[in-house]
Design an enzyme around this catalytic site. Structure first.
Site, PDB file in Angstrom:
ATOM      1  CG  ASN A 149      -2.267  -0.681   0.863  1.00 12.69           C
ATOM      2  OD1 ASN A 149      -3.033  -0.212   0.033  1.00 12.69           O
ATOM      3  ND2 ASN A 149      -2.525  -1.816   1.511  1.00 12.69           N
ATOM      4  CG  ASP A 197      -4.860   0.209   3.746  1.00 11.32           C
ATOM      5  OD1 ASP A 197      -4.642   0.591   2.590  1.00 11.32           O
ATOM      6  OD2 ASP A 197      -5.651  -0.736   3.999  1.00 11.32           O
TER       7      ASP A 197
END
Length: 286
Positions: A149, A197
């Site tokens: 990510n 993330d």
């Protein structure tokens, strides 16, 4: 330090909302599994506008300087025209082995596009990081990842941050801003019991990361120390964006047996802090 903010949601809920980008006064995101690129209304009062959609998962986009978008989608990288045309540059994950899809991606200050791939079943080490150079060539520059990510770049394009969410770690890479070659890798910070993330860098050079599973956003100083924890009223925040007057966060309901009221929402809170300017991709293909 923990910083409490006053969050307000947009109306729609998303299974896997991701990829926030603030570009030319527009706030954009993707709903990965539905293959939609969406523009969020500024007043938060109405539904998201569908900019374009694909029949494949849409991991992330960056605007093209001449109009349209470059996208990490399906098993590769595509150019999306303003009229809905799709031109594939490469499908490097259309191969044998675990079923793969593209995930997060971003353009760097030099106009290259970077995007990661992952297995649908999170097969350890099956993912890669790809770089699209200005001539449209696509190269695998890093492998052995599980759920990449980011990436996110500093203003000079000399530092890249990349999370491997499944492993709970954020990496920092030196980058040659001229060639795009990756240099030394170091670990910024491990995340215990949750997953880093989507990320962005602010105007002060600090890194912001959505923390999936913890209902938080973290801000890290350039030396890797945890500067700030911001609670978010959604269990699975997925990406973050700084517009100059707001902190905006996407979230997801996927995998939650009983989603809460704000799980899957896009949330915004007042925050006077600018992010590093979003960059267009300067990829040109004859």
């Amino acid at each position: 330090m923990t910083t409490a903010l006053h969050w307000m949601p947009w109306g729609e809920r998303f299974e896997l909302g991701e990829g926030l980008r603030y570009w030319a006064g527009r706030l954009l995101m993707v709903d990965i599994l539905s293959g939609r690129l969406l523009e969020l209304p500024q007043d938060q009062g109405g539904p998201a506008h569908v900019v374009t959609s694909l029949d494949e998962p849409l991991g992330a986009v960056a605007p093209l300087a001449d109009g349209g978008w470059i996208a990490a989608a399906g098993t590769g990288i595509a150019l999306l025209g303003t009229g809905g045309a799709v031109r594939w540059l490469a499908r490097p994950e259309d191969r044998s082995g675990p079923r793969m899809r593209m995930n997060d991606g971003v353009a760097d200050p030099a106009g290259r596009f970077w995007a990661g791939s992952m297995a649908y079943d999170n097969t350890p080490g099956a993912g890669s990081l790809y770089r699209v150079d200005l001539d449209g060539s696509v190269s695998r520059v890093l492998d052995g990842l599980t759920v990449p990510n980011g990436p996110a770049f500093d203003a000079a394009g000399e530092t890249m941050y990349l999370a491997d969410s499944a492993r709970g770690v954020i990496y920092r890479f030196a980058v040659d801003p001229v060639s795009g070659e990756l240099g030394e890798r170091s670990e910024v910070a491990p995340v215990q019991g949750a997953s880093p993330d989507g990320m962005t860098v602010d105007a002060q050079g600090y890194l912001w990361s959505a923390i999936w599973g913890a209902g938080q956003v973290h801000r890290y100083a350039p030396d890797g120390s945890l500067d700030r924890v911001v609670p978010v009223p959604a269990t699975q925040p997925t990406s973050v964006c700084l517009t100059g007057d707001r902190l905006v966060v996407t979230s997801a309901t996927i995998g939650l047996a009983r989603p809460g009221t704000l799980d899957g929402a896009v949330l915004a809170a007042p925050l006077t802090l600018s992010g590093v300017q979003a960059h267009p991709a300067l990829v040109r293909v004859d």
